[in-house]
Design a protein around this motif. Structure first.
Motif: not given
Ligand code: ADP
Ligand code: ADP
Length: 234
Positions: A176-177, A180, A203-206, A208, A231, A234
């Motif tokens: 993850l880190h 990012e 991946d919704m974390k990607m 941003s 934003e 998600i």
């Protein structure tokens, strides 16, 4: 200012007797200088769409235009020219040549474009420095971390100074880190070089860094949201 337009892009794969409808008519405008993410689960058609937009494969129907040029109307040589000069590609598995050093990997697209090895190498060293790997020029891919391998791949994608960078699941093999950090690097490159970035991810974390997010579901653009709108979702 629109750099890429897809009009009703459809792709049907023939798998033996069976037809797989991977894309069912995707129409989309990509603005010059934007960071657009294609989001969808595995099997939704992201890679297929990525290949159409990147000129790596041809749609069954519909069209893709890059800088006002309809890719369907180009011959193989012209398409190769566009792929070499206007597009940079980044993949989940980095796709580096294991027997070549970082600087040799990054120099390759310039050598393919006809530049001398010495000049290509100098340009490669400069762009490796830009992505934070100026101190790893002569390392082999296996001698650096996954995140650093993806940085080498990003440098390779940028070395011919394309206007468009396409990244298919660029963080898929990273924690993850590190993922990012790679997204942040793509966002920095977008800003510094003024390039258009298109990524495909599940991946919704990607998301941003995205200016626009396109949800792909079962081969259709289910929903398109601009910054400030997605934003909340998600
Ligand atoms: P994603 O990238 O979202 O995982 P893909 O674009 O790879 O989705 O796949 C979309 C659909 O098309 C899936 O049903 C997949 O099995 C199918 N597909 C992809 N590539 C091929 C191919 N070369 N031949 C046949 N079917 C394919
Ligand atoms: P050649 O070596 O045949 O003179 P180039 O190496 O200049 O041609 O270009 C290779 C191919 O790419 C040619 O078919 C040419 O028409 C095409 N091409 C060159 N420049 C561009 C461009 N800016 N946009 C699209 N296609 C181009």
């Amino acid at each position: 200012d629109i750099i890429i337009t897809t009009h009703d892009v459809t792709k049907v794969y023939q798998l033996g007797a069976e037809q797989v409808h991977a894309l069912r008519g995707i129409s989309l405008d990509v603005r010059r200088g934007e960071y657009l993410s294609i989001l969808g689960p595995s099997g939704s058609g992201k890679s297929t769409f990525f290949n159409m937009v990147g000129g790596l494969d041809r749609p069954s129907a519909g069209s893709v235009s890059v800088d006002g040029c309809n890719l369907q109307e180009l011959n193989q040589k012209q398409l190769a020219w566009i792929r070499c000069h206007k597009m940079g590609y980044i993949f989940q598995s980095f796709n580096l040549i294991q027997t070549m050093t970082a600087v040799e990997n990054v120099a390759l697209p310039r050598i393919f474009a006809g530049e001398s090895p010495a000049k290509a190498r100098a340009a490669a060293a400069e762009i490796l420095d830009l992505v934070g790997l100026g101190h790893r020029l002569t390392h082999l891919p296996a001698q650096v971390s996954g995140g650093q391998q993806q940085r080498i791949a990003i440098a390779r994608a940028l070395v011919n100074r394309p206007g468009i960078v396409l990244a298919d699941e660029p963080t898929g093999n990273l924690d993850l880190h590190t993922g990012e950090e790679i997204i942040q690097l793509l966002a920095d490159m977008k800003k510094q070089l003024g390039i258009t970035v298109i990524t495909a991810t599940h991946d919704m974390k990607m998301l941003s860094a995205s200016d626009t997010v396109v949800w792909i579901k079962d081969g259709r653009a289910d929903r398109i949201a601009r910054k400030g709108e997605f934003e909340v979702a998600i």
